[in-house]
Design an enzyme around this catalytic site. Structure first.
Site, PDB file in Angstrom:
ATOM      1  N   THR A   1       0.766  -1.093   0.128  1.00  0.00           N
ATOM      2  CA  THR A   1       0.187  -0.009   0.208  1.00  0.00           C
ATOM      3  C   THR A   1       0.799   1.148  -0.194  1.00  0.00           C
ATOM      4  O   THR A   1       2.005   1.218   0.886  1.00  0.00           O
ATOM      5  CB  THR A   1      -0.891  -0.077   1.357  1.00  0.00           C
ATOM      6  OG1 THR A   1      -1.742  -1.304   1.250  1.00  0.00           O
ATOM      7  CG2 THR A   1      -1.869   1.192   1.268  1.00  0.00           C
TER       8      THR A   1
ATOM      9  N   ARG B   1     -11.500  -9.908  -2.188  1.00  0.00           N
ATOM     10  CA  ARG B   1     -11.424  -9.169  -0.945  1.00  0.00           C
ATOM     11  C   ARG B   1     -10.626  -7.781  -1.108  1.00  0.00           C
ATOM     12  O   ARG B   1      -9.916  -7.473  -1.990  1.00  0.00           O
ATOM     13  CB  ARG B   1     -10.326  -9.752  -0.160  1.00  0.00           C
ATOM     14  CG  ARG B   1      -9.696  -9.185   1.272  1.00  0.00           C
ATOM     15  CD  ARG B   1      -8.561  -8.373   1.025  1.00  0.00           C
ATOM     16  NE  ARG B   1      -8.081  -7.991   2.431  1.00  0.00           N
ATOM     17  CZ  ARG B   1      -6.926  -6.957   2.368  1.00  0.00           C
ATOM     18  NH1 ARG B   1      -6.584  -6.462   1.396  1.00  0.00           N
ATOM     19  NH2 ARG B   1      -6.813  -6.452   3.636  1.00  0.00           N
TER      20      ARG B   1
ATOM     21  N   GLY C   1      -9.300  -4.231   1.062  1.00  0.00           N
ATOM     22  CA  GLY C   1      -8.991  -3.669   2.546  1.00  0.00           C
ATOM     23  C   GLY C   1      -9.379  -2.573   2.949  1.00  0.00           C
ATOM     24  O   GLY C   1     -10.564  -2.048   2.292  1.00  0.00           O
TER      25      GLY C   1
ATOM     26  N   THR D   1      -1.753   2.181   6.163  1.00  0.00           N
ATOM     27  CA  THR D   1      -1.334   1.092   5.697  1.00  0.00           C
ATOM     28  C   THR D   1      -1.042  -0.101   6.556  1.00  0.00           C
ATOM     29  O   THR D   1      -0.748   0.243   7.732  1.00  0.00           O
ATOM     30  CB  THR D   1       0.078   1.518   5.148  1.00  0.00           C
ATOM     31  OG1 THR D   1       0.677  -0.129   4.495  1.00  0.00           O
ATOM     32  CG2 THR D   1       0.957   2.051   5.939  1.00  0.00           C
ATOM     33  N   GLY D   2      -1.408  -1.167   6.203  1.00  0.00           N
ATOM     34  CA  GLY D   2      -1.294  -2.393   7.058  1.00  0.00           C
ATOM     35  C   GLY D   2      -2.435  -3.467   7.021  1.00  0.00           C
ATOM     36  O   GLY D   2      -2.766  -3.493   5.663  1.00  0.00           O
TER      37      GLY D   2
ATOM     38  N   GLY E   1      -5.709  -4.553   6.591  1.00  0.00           N
ATOM     39  CA  GLY E   1      -6.731  -3.718   6.472  1.00  0.00           C
ATOM     40  C   GLY E   1      -8.107  -4.157   7.262  1.00  0.00           C
ATOM     41  O   GLY E   1      -8.692  -3.108   7.546  1.00  0.00           O
TER      42      GLY E   1
END
Lengths: 135, 175
Positions: free
Chosen positions: A1, A29, A31, A52-53, A55
């Site tokens: 991301t 999927r 996020g 970011t990470g 989601g």
């Protein structure tokens, strides 16, 4: 991301986030990135945020809007609000990641609970900051 | 006149110095510096925050180093599905998209959705149809192919594991 937040000469803030998702994901999927309020948010009264990470955790914690709400309703500074959400609330959810944020007065926050976050910032008249690890 | 500032990120996760070679470290830092300074130049010239964040993200999307645009990771089907969004703090207008394929710069599509549609979020084929109608650039599958991403995917493609691109794979394989 990837993502960016900025404040311009008129004091307007904006945020943008873009992602290719997670490796080996399926079922279409998505996020947090495209979900306004979770991964991306901007409000001239508070700040602009890009996350970011992992989601799913950012969606459950409504991370970006939560930071804005802490500033708007509880008077938190940007840094305090970001740390409250990323280092406390998100950790309780088990969510790994971080965010970048900027206020209309050009205060910048780069906060993450993972081992690293690719990040950079630049303010008028200041040197460019580039970092990856917890430095 | 307000003070300008911009910040960018290129993902988070288990990023340790052991994960990156000195050459990779240098490449990431150079790409981040280029993107943030490009965005800041927009602000210094009097451009809008929206233009600055869009340009910075385009730079990151165009780099295979980051998981977005050209560097997007592989899905279970071996494809690339991208999401993006943009929001204006002055008007609270927003544009977003999910699950698009073949769009070279998804953040540009998010901006187009914000500015030219009555909707906040479009997905899949419909979002691509919208992109086509506004002349946004498409790219072939080959544009999104990256050897490193392919190898990442190859390690987990036959499992139920999915993972963040910057996170070291956990030992969760089952026989």
């Amino acid at each position: 991301t990837v993502g960016a937040v900025a404040v311009d000469q008129e004091g307007n803030v904006a945020s943008a986030t873009s992602t290719g998702g997670m490796t080996n994901k399926r079922y279409n999927r998505i996020g947090d990135t495209p979900i306004i309020g979770s991964g991306t948010y901007a409000n001239n009264h508070t700040c602009a945020i890009s996350c970011t990470g992992h989601g799913e955790f950012f969606i459950r914690a409504v991370v970006a809007y939560d930071v804005s709400c802490l500033m708007e309703y509880k008077g938190y500074t940007l840094q305090k609000a970001c740390e409250e959400v990323v280092l406390k609330k998100l950790v309780k959810f088990g969510g790994e990641g971080g965010l970048i944020a900027v206020t209309p007065s050009a205060e910048v926050a780069l906060v993450f609970n993972s081992e690293g976050m690719y990040r950079a910032s630049k303010s008028a008249g200041e040197e460019t900051l580039v970092a990856i690890y917890k430095e | 006149m307000h003070k300008t500032a911009i910040a960018i990120h290129g993902g988070a996760g288990t990023i340790t110095q052991a994960n990156l070679s000195p050459e990779q470290d240098k490449a990431y830092r150079a790409a981040l510096k280029k993107a943030v300074e490009a965005g800041h130049q927009v602000l210094e010239r009097g451009g809008s925050a929206l233009d600055a964040v869009e340009l910075a993200v385009v730079h990151l999307e165009d780099s295979p180093l980051f998981n977005a645009g050209r560097g997007s990771v592989f899905t279970k089907e071996g494809k690339h599905e991208m999401d993006a969004s943009i929001m204006c703090g002055k008007t609270l207008e927003a544009g977003a998209l999910a699950g698009v394929r073949s769009i070279k710069n998804p953040v540009k599509l998010a901006r187009a959705i914000m500015e030219h549609s009555d909707h906040v979020m479009l997905s899949g084929y419909g979002a691509e149809e919208f992109a086509l109608s506004y002349g946004l650039e498409f790219a072939p599958e080959a544009y999104f192919f990256d050897r490193y991403r392919y190898e990442q995917w190859s390690e987990v493609r036959d499992s139920d594991i999915f993972m963040l691109d910057h996170t070291a794979q956990r030992d969760e394989k089952f026989g």
